[in-house]
Design a protein around this motif. Structure first.
Motif, PDB file in Angstrom:
ATOM      1  N   GLN A 111      78.863  22.724  13.125  1.00 28.46           N
ATOM      2  CA  GLN A 111      80.111  23.235  13.712  1.00 28.46           C
ATOM      3  C   GLN A 111      81.297  22.911  12.803  1.00 28.46           C
ATOM      4  OE1 GLN A 111      79.152  25.056  16.278  1.00 28.46           O
ATOM      5  NE2 GLN A 111      77.191  24.010  16.238  1.00 28.46           N
ATOM      6  N   HIS A 112      81.304  21.690  12.255  1.00 29.32           N
ATOM      7  CA  HIS A 112      82.459  21.265  11.451  1.00 29.32           C
ATOM      8  C   HIS A 112      82.518  21.998  10.108  1.00 29.32           C
ATOM      9  CE1 HIS A 112      85.365  17.690  10.602  1.00 29.32           C
ATOM     10  NE2 HIS A 112      85.778  18.804  10.041  1.00 29.32           N
ATOM     11  N   SER A 113      81.362  22.126   9.433  1.00 30.77           N
ATOM     12  CA  SER A 113      81.351  22.879   8.173  1.00 30.77           C
ATOM     13  C   SER A 113      81.653  24.340   8.444  1.00 30.77           C
ATOM     14  CB  SER A 113      79.983  22.750   7.476  1.00 30.77           C
ATOM     15  OG  SER A 113      79.723  21.398   7.170  1.00 30.77           O
ATOM     16  N   GLY A 114      81.140  24.851   9.567  1.00 32.55           N
ATOM     17  CA  GLY A 114      81.422  26.231   9.967  1.00 32.55           C
ATOM     18  C   GLY A 114      82.914  26.432  10.191  1.00 32.55           C
ATOM     19  N   GLN A 115      83.554  25.409  10.760  1.00 25.57           N
ATOM     20  CA  GLN A 115      85.009  25.491  10.977  1.00 25.57           C
ATOM     21  C   GLN A 115      85.759  25.576   9.648  1.00 25.57           C
ATOM     22  OE1 GLN A 115      87.357  22.329  10.705  1.00 25.57           O
ATOM     23  NE2 GLN A 115      88.851  23.964  10.532  1.00 25.57           N
ATOM     24  N   HIS A 116      85.368  24.713   8.672  1.00 28.05           N
ATOM     25  CA  HIS A 116      86.037  24.780   7.360  1.00 28.05           C
ATOM     26  C   HIS A 116      85.911  26.195   6.779  1.00 28.05           C
ATOM     27  CE1 HIS A 116      86.295  20.296   5.956  1.00 28.05           C
ATOM     28  NE2 HIS A 116      86.587  20.415   7.245  1.00 28.05           N
ATOM     29  N   LEU A 117      84.691  26.741   6.861  1.00 26.24           N
ATOM     30  CA  LEU A 117      84.431  28.058   6.281  1.00 26.24           C
ATOM     31  C   LEU A 117      85.207  29.153   7.020  1.00 26.24           C
ATOM     32  CD1 LEU A 117      83.029  30.021   4.422  1.00 26.24           C
ATOM     33  CD2 LEU A 117      80.926  29.737   5.744  1.00 26.24           C
ATOM     34  N   ALA A 212      90.905  18.174   2.780  1.00 23.81           N
ATOM     35  CA  ALA A 212      90.984  16.726   2.994  1.00 23.81           C
ATOM     36  C   ALA A 212      90.403  16.424   4.363  1.00 23.81           C
ATOM     37  CB  ALA A 212      92.430  16.258   2.911  1.00 23.81           C
ATOM     38  N   CYS A 213      89.219  15.774   4.410  1.00 23.03           N
ATOM     39  CA  CYS A 213      88.503  15.636   5.677  1.00 23.03           C
ATOM     40  C   CYS A 213      87.564  14.435   5.640  1.00 23.03           C
ATOM     41  CB  CYS A 213      87.700  16.918   5.920  1.00 23.03           C
ATOM     42  SG  CYS A 213      86.647  16.855   7.373  1.00 23.03           S
ATOM     43  N   GLY A 214      87.525  13.695   6.745  1.00 23.85           N
ATOM     44  CA  GLY A 214      86.636  12.533   6.839  1.00 23.85           C
ATOM     45  C   GLY A 214      85.379  12.810   7.648  1.00 23.85           C
ATOM     46  N   THR A 216      81.658  14.725   9.057  1.00 26.42           N
ATOM     47  CA  THR A 216      80.316  14.870   8.500  1.00 26.42           C
ATOM     48  C   THR A 216      80.013  16.366   8.330  1.00 26.42           C
ATOM     49  OG1 THR A 216      79.308  14.864  10.702  1.00 26.42           O
ATOM     50  CG2 THR A 216      79.508  12.749   9.593  1.00 26.42           C
ATOM     51  N   HIS A 217      79.345  16.679   7.233  1.00 28.88           N
ATOM     52  CA  HIS A 217      79.110  18.087   6.889  1.00 28.88           C
ATOM     53  C   HIS A 217      77.672  18.345   6.471  1.00 28.88           C
ATOM     54  CE1 HIS A 217      83.227  19.501   7.180  1.00 28.88           C
ATOM     55  NE2 HIS A 217      83.577  18.283   6.805  1.00 28.88           N
ATOM     56  N   VAL A 218      77.276  19.623   6.508  1.00 29.94           N
ATOM     57  CA  VAL A 218      75.975  20.012   5.973  1.00 29.94           C
ATOM     58  C   VAL A 218      76.075  19.994   4.445  1.00 29.94           C
ATOM     59  CG1 VAL A 218      75.290  21.404   7.969  1.00 29.94           C
ATOM     60  CG2 VAL A 218      76.602  22.473   6.134  1.00 29.94           C
TER      61      VAL A 218
HETATM   62 ZN   LIG Z   1      87.166  18.800   8.472  1.00 31.37          ZN
END
Ligand SMILES: [Zn+2]
Length: 301
Positions: A111-117, A212-214, A216-218
């Motif tokens: 979800q978080h990596s998807g949000q960045h994209l 800039a992000c702390g 967790t990502h795929v």
């Molecule tokens: Zn982030």
């Protein structure tokens, strides 16, 4: 001293650590909830729009007795200490094995990596900036600083994001100094910077963006699986876009389809004919109501 953050370097979900501190949670009515600090942890505490990891801390006594303490919640305090909430009192100085729940972590990372994209595609396709992000158990949303979004624009952004999913772009976190991050901001490589001082973690999505992000990502965008935009609503700061990624997207699409099938079954029509059938029924109801009203009127009125 606060714990070393193993999740920043994606060092795996199982780790050894020593209990550095333990205290009873005074807010909890049961009197059985403890907060445990470790010298190092792979558990992500709530922050940056992303919820905490869950999992287990296991301690083995000299006698061989095994104590398993499920981690219900993980929070970071203002001093930067990470507290793991458990219902077993672990003794300070004890060695524990920590195990982070892999499925929940993967879901959050997708979800978080998807949000960045997705946020990057809203900027690339429409110049629409994301002003906030929320990752919940039920829904994931971003708020965009735009007045309106058409259905065509949404589909264009969704398609662009999914094309970057199959391009399988690498995600690479790295640390940079505040000065370096400011230089990246000046060059337009970063869209925004958090306000705090000190070194900053920058997550690069190869060929797409720096962020800039702390969180967790795929490891690469392919593992996001799919990005599905589900709903848009007007909010104070602009438009709120609800979406989901990975298995959440597959499950959401499955639930929507089940609802549609059930409705089509009730109406005895094919799924594609549901809107026309409902429209016709509503028109009939309206006409009947009108007729009833007319019939109900006293004669001569
Ligand atoms: Zn982030």
């Amino acid at each position: 001293m606060s714990a070393a953050r193993l999740y920043y370097d994606d060092a795996g979900l199982e780790f050894r650590a020593v209990v550095a501190d333990i205290r009873l949670d005074s807010q909890d009515a049961s009197g059985q909830l403890w907060q445990v600090a470790l010298d190092r942890t792979a558990f992500y505490p709530r922050g940056g729009g992303q919820p905490w990891d869950t999992g287990v801390l296991t301690a083995t006594a000299k006698s061989g007795a095994v104590l398993e303490a499920p981690v219900e919640r993980v929070e970071e305090d203002e001093a930067g200490e990470v507290w793991h909430y458990v219902r077993k009192p672990l003794v300070a100085g004890t060695e524990v094995v920590g195990q982070v729940d892999a499925e929940r972590r993967m879901d959050h990372a997708q979800q978080h990596s998807g949000q960045h994209l997705l946020s990057a595609m809203f900027v690339r396709e429409l110049g629409a900036k994301t002003v906030s992000f929320h990752l919940g158990a039920e829904s994931v949303t971003i708020d965009l600083a735009v007045e309106r979004l058409s259905e065509d624009e949404l589909r264009r952004v969704e398609t662009a994001a999914n094309r970057e999913v199959y391009a399988d772009r690498a995600l690479r976190p790295r640390w940079v100094s505040r000065e370096e991050a400011e230089a990246m901001l000046a060059r337009g490589e970063l869209r925004k910077l958090p306000e705090r001082d000190g070194p900053m973690r920058i997550v690069e999505m190869e060929g797409v963006e720096f962020n800039a992000c702390g969180g967790t990502h795929v490891a690469s965008t392919g593992a996001i699986g799919a990005i599905l935009i589900r709903r848009v609503e007007k909010v104070k700061q602009g438009q709120r876009v609800e979406f989901c990624c990975g298995l959440r997207a597959v499950r959401a699409a499955g639930r929507d389809l089940a609802l549609l099938r059930q409705t089509a079954g009730l109406l005895s029509v094919g799924a594609g004919d549901v809107p026309a059938r409902v429209e016709k029924l509503l028109a009939e109801v309206k006409a009947s109501a009108k007729e009833l009203k007319r019939l109900g009127k006293p004669a001569g009125a």
